[in-house]
Design a protein around this motif. Structure first.
Motif, mmCIF file in Angstrom:
data_model
loop_
_atom_site.group_PDB
_atom_site.id
_atom_site.type_symbol
_atom_site.label_atom_id
_atom_site.label_comp_id
_atom_site.label_asym_id
_atom_site.label_seq_id
_atom_site.Cartn_x
_atom_site.Cartn_y
_atom_site.Cartn_z
ATOM 1 N N PHE A 174 -45.403 22.921 -76.396
ATOM 2 C CA PHE A 174 -45.282 22.234 -77.372
ATOM 3 C C PHE A 174 -44.622 21.258 -77.559
ATOM 4 O O PHE A 174 -43.333 20.902 -76.778
ATOM 5 C CB PHE A 174 -44.773 23.660 -78.400
ATOM 6 C CG PHE A 174 -45.649 24.102 -78.963
ATOM 7 C CD1 PHE A 174 -46.173 24.432 -81.003
ATOM 8 C CD2 PHE A 174 -46.196 24.956 -78.141
ATOM 9 C CE1 PHE A 174 -46.947 24.993 -80.664
ATOM 10 C CE2 PHE A 174 -46.439 26.450 -79.070
ATOM 11 C CZ PHE A 174 -47.481 25.842 -79.918
ATOM 12 N N ALA A 175 -45.043 19.895 -78.403
ATOM 13 C CA ALA A 175 -44.042 18.415 -78.550
ATOM 14 C C ALA A 175 -43.570 18.979 -79.450
ATOM 15 O O ALA A 175 -42.118 18.715 -79.613
ATOM 16 C CB ALA A 175 -45.092 17.708 -79.041
ATOM 17 N N ILE A 190 -50.591 25.032 -82.712
ATOM 18 C CA ILE A 190 -51.100 24.297 -81.352
ATOM 19 C C ILE A 190 -51.856 23.073 -82.593
ATOM 20 O O ILE A 190 -51.777 21.738 -82.105
ATOM 21 C CB ILE A 190 -51.540 25.367 -80.934
ATOM 22 C CG1 ILE A 190 -50.827 26.509 -79.950
ATOM 23 C CG2 ILE A 190 -52.825 24.561 -79.893
ATOM 24 C CD1 ILE A 190 -52.009 27.800 -79.027
ATOM 25 N N TYR A 191 -52.901 23.706 -83.660
ATOM 26 C CA TYR A 191 -53.541 22.418 -84.404
ATOM 27 C C TYR A 191 -52.856 22.170 -84.500
ATOM 28 O O TYR A 191 -52.874 20.729 -84.768
ATOM 29 C CB TYR A 191 -54.132 23.927 -85.284
ATOM 30 C CG TYR A 191 -54.104 22.471 -86.487
ATOM 31 C CD1 TYR A 191 -56.156 21.648 -86.207
ATOM 32 C CD2 TYR A 191 -54.647 22.465 -88.009
ATOM 33 C CE1 TYR A 191 -56.690 21.470 -87.214
ATOM 34 C CE2 TYR A 191 -54.600 21.462 -88.691
ATOM 35 C CZ TYR A 191 -55.974 20.567 -87.874
ATOM 36 O OH TYR A 191 -56.393 20.270 -88.924
ATOM 37 N N GLN A 217 -44.594 30.152 -73.607
ATOM 38 C CA GLN A 217 -45.917 28.779 -73.472
ATOM 39 C C GLN A 217 -46.448 28.622 -72.227
ATOM 40 O O GLN A 217 -47.767 28.445 -72.655
ATOM 41 C CB GLN A 217 -45.325 27.271 -73.973
ATOM 42 C CG GLN A 217 -44.267 26.923 -74.983
ATOM 43 C CD GLN A 217 -43.875 25.770 -74.580
ATOM 44 O OE1 GLN A 217 -43.684 25.138 -75.326
ATOM 45 N NE2 GLN A 217 -43.049 25.600 -73.421
ATOM 46 N N VAL A 274 -56.828 20.548 -78.672
ATOM 47 C CA VAL A 274 -56.478 21.213 -78.575
ATOM 48 C C VAL A 274 -56.543 22.808 -78.425
ATOM 49 O O VAL A 274 -56.749 23.885 -77.643
ATOM 50 C CB VAL A 274 -55.329 20.663 -77.962
ATOM 51 C CG1 VAL A 274 -53.951 22.059 -77.224
ATOM 52 C CG2 VAL A 274 -54.659 19.639 -77.493
ATOM 53 N N HIS A 333 -50.336 25.790 -73.768
ATOM 54 C CA HIS A 333 -49.894 25.112 -74.323
ATOM 55 C C HIS A 333 -47.973 24.446 -74.361
ATOM 56 O O HIS A 333 -47.540 25.454 -74.685
ATOM 57 C CB HIS A 333 -49.883 24.920 -75.642
ATOM 58 C CG HIS A 333 -49.634 23.731 -76.654
ATOM 59 N ND1 HIS A 333 -50.965 22.341 -76.231
ATOM 60 C CD2 HIS A 333 -49.521 23.829 -77.883
ATOM 61 C CE1 HIS A 333 -50.152 22.471 -77.802
ATOM 62 N NE2 HIS A 333 -49.024 22.855 -77.577
ATOM 63 N N ASP A 381 -49.887 20.420 -83.925
ATOM 64 C CA ASP A 381 -49.226 20.454 -82.913
ATOM 65 C C ASP A 381 -49.449 19.245 -82.162
ATOM 66 O O ASP A 381 -49.127 18.347 -81.341
ATOM 67 C CB ASP A 381 -48.547 21.484 -81.867
ATOM 68 C CG ASP A 381 -46.977 21.174 -80.703
ATOM 69 O OD1 ASP A 381 -46.155 19.815 -81.188
ATOM 70 O OD2 ASP A 381 -47.607 20.774 -80.069
ATOM 71 N N ALA A 382 -51.115 19.515 -82.026
ATOM 72 C CA ALA A 382 -51.527 18.600 -81.446
ATOM 73 C C ALA A 382 -53.563 18.643 -81.366
ATOM 74 O O ALA A 382 -53.764 17.979 -80.431
ATOM 75 C CB ALA A 382 -51.952 19.333 -79.548
ATOM 76 N N GLY A 383 -53.446 18.911 -82.847
ATOM 77 C CA GLY A 383 -54.860 18.496 -83.326
ATOM 78 C C GLY A 383 -56.100 19.795 -82.592
ATOM 79 O O GLY A 383 -56.000 20.120 -82.122
#
Length: 226
Positions: A18-19, A127-128, A11, A135, A16, A130-132
């Motif tokens: 991750f949530a 990633i998309y 990470q 990001v 990034h 997870d955060a849009g």
């Protein structure tokens, strides 16, 4: 869910956190290890290919507002092709955290271009999700980095250019021959010689025959048309 030390370090390499760590685990799980209770990364790969395409299409249009579709298309292809994705994956040592079945592990799956490229696309999708998009766009543009600056050079199809050069001078198309093949079966290295009808020749090396042919063509172009 708590991530392993290796994935936590990964990470940091990609920039990034991750949530939802499960998304990262899924992105790094190859189908050779997938099961009904352990989803693999194929669906994420499908999505990531589209996210990458959107990010690169927008970046190219913003970078050169006067370029035609015919000029943008080869640049786009150079940025999103599997070889480029695999190159970025190697840059962040993605292979080290890939979750593979035993068959892929023993055949060098962590170094295979197709697996690395697919996993890179899956990571983008993760990633998309997870955060849009914003990001994901920022991560992609940072990781692709200087590749965007040199896209004109990368977009140049060396084999096609060399063939056109030869034909314009009344020569037959260049010939390509395998000079050497080294390394184990699961990770071969090819050395290819490109030769023109007039005897001029140059060699290139890569882990795939097609890439080695392109490398040889680029080397020969530098000699005949600097």
């Amino acid at each position: 869910m708590r991530l392993s030390h290796d994935l936590r370090a990964f990470q940091e390499r990609i920039g990034h956190v991750f949530a939802d760590p499960e998304l990262l685990i899924r992105a790094m799980t190859h189908s050779s290890l997938g099961s009904p209770t352990r989803p693999d990364n194929q669906r994420l790969e499908f999505l990531g290919d589209r996210v990458l395409g959107l990010v690169m299409a927008e970046a190219l249009m913003s970078e050169d507002r006067s370029a035609s579709e015919g000029q943008l298309a080869p640049r786009f292809n150079a940025l999103v092709r599997k070889e480029t994705c695999a190159d970025v994956a190697r840059q962040i040592d993605l292979g080290a955290v890939l979750k593979l079945g035993r068959s892929e592990q023993v055949t060098g799956g962590r170094r295979k271009e197709a697996l690395l490229g697919d996993a890179m696309e899956a990571l983008i999708a993760a990633i998309y999700r997870d955060a849009g998009l914003e990001v994901a766009r920022a991560v992609v543009l940072r990781l692709w980095g200087e590749r965007l600056d040199r896209v004109e050079e990368d977009a140049r199809d060396a084999k096609t250019t060399l063939q056109e050069w030869a034909q314009a001078r009344g020569m037959a198309p260049p010939r390509y021959e395998v000079v050497d093949r080294s390394g184990p079966d699961h990770a071969p290295v090819f050395r290819i010689r490109a030769r023109l009808e007039n005897g001029r020749a140059a060699e290139g090396e890569a882990t795939a025959k097609r890439a080695a042919e392109q490398a040889a063509a680029r080397a020969l172009l530098k000699e005949v048309d600097p």
